[in-house]
Motif scaffolding. Structure first.
Motif, short mmCIF file in Angstrom:
data_model
loop_
_atom_site.label_atom_id
_atom_site.label_comp_id
_atom_site.label_asym_id
_atom_site.label_seq_id
_atom_site.Cartn_x
_atom_site.Cartn_y
_atom_site.Cartn_z
N GLN A 121 26.84 36.41 38.35
CA GLN A 121 26.41 36.54 39.73
C GLN A 121 27.07 35.51 40.64
O GLN A 121 27.62 35.84 41.69
N ILE A 122 27.05 34.26 40.21
CA ILE A 122 27.58 33.20 41.05
C ILE A 122 29.10 33.30 41.18
O ILE A 122 29.66 33.09 42.26
N GLY A 123 29.77 33.66 40.09
CA GLY A 123 31.22 33.79 40.14
C GLY A 123 31.69 34.84 41.13
O GLY A 123 32.74 34.70 41.77
N ILE A 124 30.91 35.91 41.27
CA ILE A 124 31.30 36.99 42.19
C ILE A 124 31.35 36.49 43.64
O ILE A 124 32.10 37.01 44.46
N TYR A 125 30.58 35.45 43.96
CA TYR A 125 30.66 34.89 45.30
C TYR A 125 32.07 34.42 45.65
O TYR A 125 32.48 34.45 46.81
N GLY A 126 32.82 33.96 44.63
CA GLY A 126 34.18 33.53 44.89
C GLY A 126 35.06 34.65 45.39
O GLY A 126 35.78 34.50 46.40
N LEU A 127 35.01 35.80 44.72
CA LEU A 127 35.81 36.95 45.14
C LEU A 127 35.27 37.54 46.43
O LEU A 127 36.03 37.95 47.31
N VAL A 381 39.38 32.76 43.94
CA VAL A 381 39.58 33.88 43.02
C VAL A 381 40.03 33.38 41.65
O VAL A 381 39.51 33.78 40.61
N LEU A 382 41.01 32.46 41.67
CA LEU A 382 41.60 32.00 40.41
C LEU A 382 40.75 30.98 39.66
O LEU A 382 40.97 30.75 38.47
N THR A 383 39.79 30.38 40.35
CA THR A 383 38.92 29.41 39.68
C THR A 383 37.47 29.90 39.66
O THR A 383 36.97 30.34 38.63
N PHE A 384 36.81 29.85 40.79
CA PHE A 384 35.39 30.18 40.90
C PHE A 384 35.08 31.54 40.27
O PHE A 384 34.23 31.67 39.39
N PHE A 385 35.78 32.57 40.71
CA PHE A 385 35.52 33.93 40.22
C PHE A 385 35.99 34.11 38.78
O PHE A 385 35.23 34.55 37.92
N THR A 386 37.23 33.77 38.50
CA THR A 386 37.82 34.04 37.19
C THR A 386 37.14 33.25 36.08
O THR A 386 36.80 33.81 35.01
N TRP A 387 36.91 31.98 36.30
CA TRP A 387 36.30 31.16 35.26
C TRP A 387 34.88 31.63 34.93
O TRP A 387 34.52 31.80 33.76
N ILE A 449 41.26 33.66 31.60
CA ILE A 449 40.99 32.68 32.67
C ILE A 449 42.26 32.15 33.29
O ILE A 449 42.22 31.27 34.16
N GLY A 450 43.41 32.69 32.86
CA GLY A 450 44.67 32.30 33.48
C GLY A 450 45.13 30.91 33.16
O GLY A 450 45.78 30.25 33.99
N SER A 451 44.82 30.41 31.95
CA SER A 451 45.26 29.07 31.57
C SER A 451 46.15 29.15 30.35
O SER A 451 46.21 30.17 29.66
N ASP A 452 46.87 28.05 30.06
CA ASP A 452 47.68 28.06 28.85
C ASP A 452 46.79 27.76 27.64
O ASP A 452 45.64 27.35 27.77
N GLY A 453 47.34 27.97 26.47
CA GLY A 453 46.55 27.85 25.25
C GLY A 453 46.03 26.45 24.98
O GLY A 453 45.11 26.27 24.18
N ASN A 454 46.62 25.44 25.62
CA ASN A 454 46.20 24.06 25.38
C ASN A 454 45.16 23.57 26.38
O ASN A 454 44.73 22.42 26.31
#
Length: 500
Positions: A121-127, A381-387, A449-454
């Motif tokens: 719910q909260i993440g959708i606020y980002g988008l 979008v890339l942080t709040f929503f995606t994560w 989540i758009g991050s690298d494996g490390n």
């Protein structure tokens, strides 16, 4: 005099009377289906999720992925729907697990559900904030920040959350209907354009089961999140013994077929050889760019507005789900009893306000953290929503697997009248197939989540779900030892299970 009141400790258990508080016999099958579909946000999935899936995974078989997952979830729904005829509890997930796998496990599941639904719910606020601010700024030449637009949605959702649920259902019904119209218009135009001709591209097994299939299925699974939410409204349904099952099966069928068809139409409209490249170029703007590029600018503008309202409908649906989980846990004294308060409109006001406060805090945190971010306008979008939304998908799929196993445990004690298919075979297949999807989500979490494996986020975010679940399990065991009176009522609406 205050309009709030605390519920007595009388819940539901296998069809017995419910505790007073939530509106009774308010929602029929159509309303339940709308609430489910709103949570999965059709236009958001088609405009945002499907192009993102194509772009990230490079897999052309995205249309088929929805059919594959639809079959998995239909298997899940067999046992889930059968249990819904017996268990009527606003804390659906944890109540099912408590009665199938034990009360302490149910408390652990409750914490996982609370974290997951709140994260979604909260993440959708980002988008939502990004989409609304971008549209207003582009059309009116303003410079509204994303968080200000998100606050507008927050106010609407918070107000509806403390009103009767049928008001939310009516608003959501209208919004969902408009979403379907917008997507159908896009599908028709896309099939009419078909630059490379109409074919079965995207629907062949060889298209899906190739490079990127794991990430593709993990991405597509997120599109179904919320399909299980009918059971959350079992205490407010007109005919819970039948309507929950019907609404769940109808929603799974509609969602899987509609998404598969729309993803296929997008593939054909863009061109099978071009869909990956165009998705990587435009991302969530692909649908709107397509409509504008084919002379449907006005329709594109309408679709963008409906994209925003689609997100609003999802925010309302998930807010209602969280409020009812908090209400149910408060009623059973797993959370402090004050969380079981309802108002004169029979809304779970304490749970609603608690969710709103948490959402406001998280909005503030991400708004401050995003100041000067190198990600620019795409930061929310890339942080709040995606994560947050992918963390939620991780938790909710884990719960689906646990419920599949819980069905088997439950019907070992309540087998009368149910076939082996319902009691054992379907839930076993569901546990195996959804377990495989869960493994794919874990393996591909850094991709989601758009991050690298490390990146530390690849384990920190899943830990935010798993650690509270383990803590909840131990809390349940502590209640068993120190407060057996409360423990006996876990998963039963606070009313001790007389069969135990």
């Amino acid at each position: 005099m205050s309009q709030e009141k605390t519920l007595p400790s009388t819940g539901t258990n296998a069809g017995r009377g419910t505790g007073k508080g939530l509106s009774k016999r308010t929602l029929g099958v159509p309303a339940l289906v709308c609430m489910i579909i709103a949570a999965s946000a059709p236009l958001t999935v088609v405009a945002g999720g499907i192009p993102s899936n194509f772009a990230v995974t490079g897999n052309v078989g995205i249309p088929l992925s929805f059919i594959v997952l639809g079959v998995c979830l239909a298997l899940f729904a067999v046992g889930y729907a059968a249990m819904s005829a017996h268990i009527r509890n606003a804390g659906a997930f944890y109540a099912y697990i408590a009665q199938g796998l034990g009360r302490a496990t149910g408390v652990g599941a409750a914490w996982v559900a609370l974290i997951s639904y709140n994260a979604m719910q909260i993440g959708i606020y980002g988008l939502f904030g990004f989409a609304a601010a971008s549209f207003v700024n582009a059309k009116l030449g303003l410079n509204v920040p994303w968080w200000a637009a998100a606050l507008v949605g927050f106010a609407i959702v918070g107000w509806l959350g403390i009103n009767k649920v049928d008001l939310s259902a009516k608003i959501i019904g209208v919004l969902v209907g408009l979403e379907f119209v917008a997507v159908i218009v896009f599908d028709v135009i896309a099939l009419a354009v078909s630059p490379e001709g109409v074919s079965g591209a995207g629907l062949a097994p060889s298209d899906l089961f190739t490079t990127g299939v794991g990430a593709a299925l993990a991405f597509s699974m997120a599109a179904f999140m919320g399909f299980e939410s009918a059971a959350i409204y079992s205490e407010e349904a007109k005919d819970p013994a039948r309507s929950i099952a019907r609404a769940t099966f109808i929603a799974v069928g509609i969602i899987s077929v509609f998404y598969a068809f729309s993803a296929w139409a997008m593939t054909i409209g863009t061109g099978p050889s071009q869909i990956i490249g165009e998705s990587q170029k435009y991302g969530p703007d692909l649908l709107f760019a397509f409509l504008s590029g084919h002379g449907a600018v006005f329709i594109s503008d309408i679709a963008q507005v409906l994209f925003i309202t689609s997100l609003l409908a999802a925010l309302i649906a998930f807010h209602n789900a969280v409020a009812r989980y908090v209400f149910s846990l408060g009623r059973e004294s797993v959370l402090p009893r004050r969380f079981a308060r309802v108002n004169a409109r029979h809304a779970p006001v304490a749970g609603s306000l608690a969710q709103s406060v948490l959402a406001l805090v998280m909005l503030a945190v991400f708004a401050v953290a995003g100041i000067g971010s190198p990600l620019g306008e795409l930061y929310p979008v890339l942080t709040f929503f995606t994560w947050l939304t992918n963390t939620a998908a991780f938790g909710l799929v884990l719960l689906l697997v646990l419920i599949s196993v819980a069905v088997i445990g439950y019907f070992r004690k309540h087998a009368a009248g149910y076939s082996l298919w319902i009691r054992v075979i379907a839930p076993t297949l569901s546990a195996l197939t959804l377990g495989a999807v869960f493994v794919l989500i874990v393996v591909n979490f850094n991709v989601l989540i758009g991050s690298d494996g490390n990146s530390a986020l690849s384990w920190i975010l899943p830990a935010l779900v798993v650690v509270p679940g383990i803590a909840g399990l131990f809390w349940g065991l502590k209640l068993k030892k120190d407060r057996p009176d409360i423990y006996r009522g876990i998963g039963y609406g606070g009313a001790p299970d007389t069969s135990a």
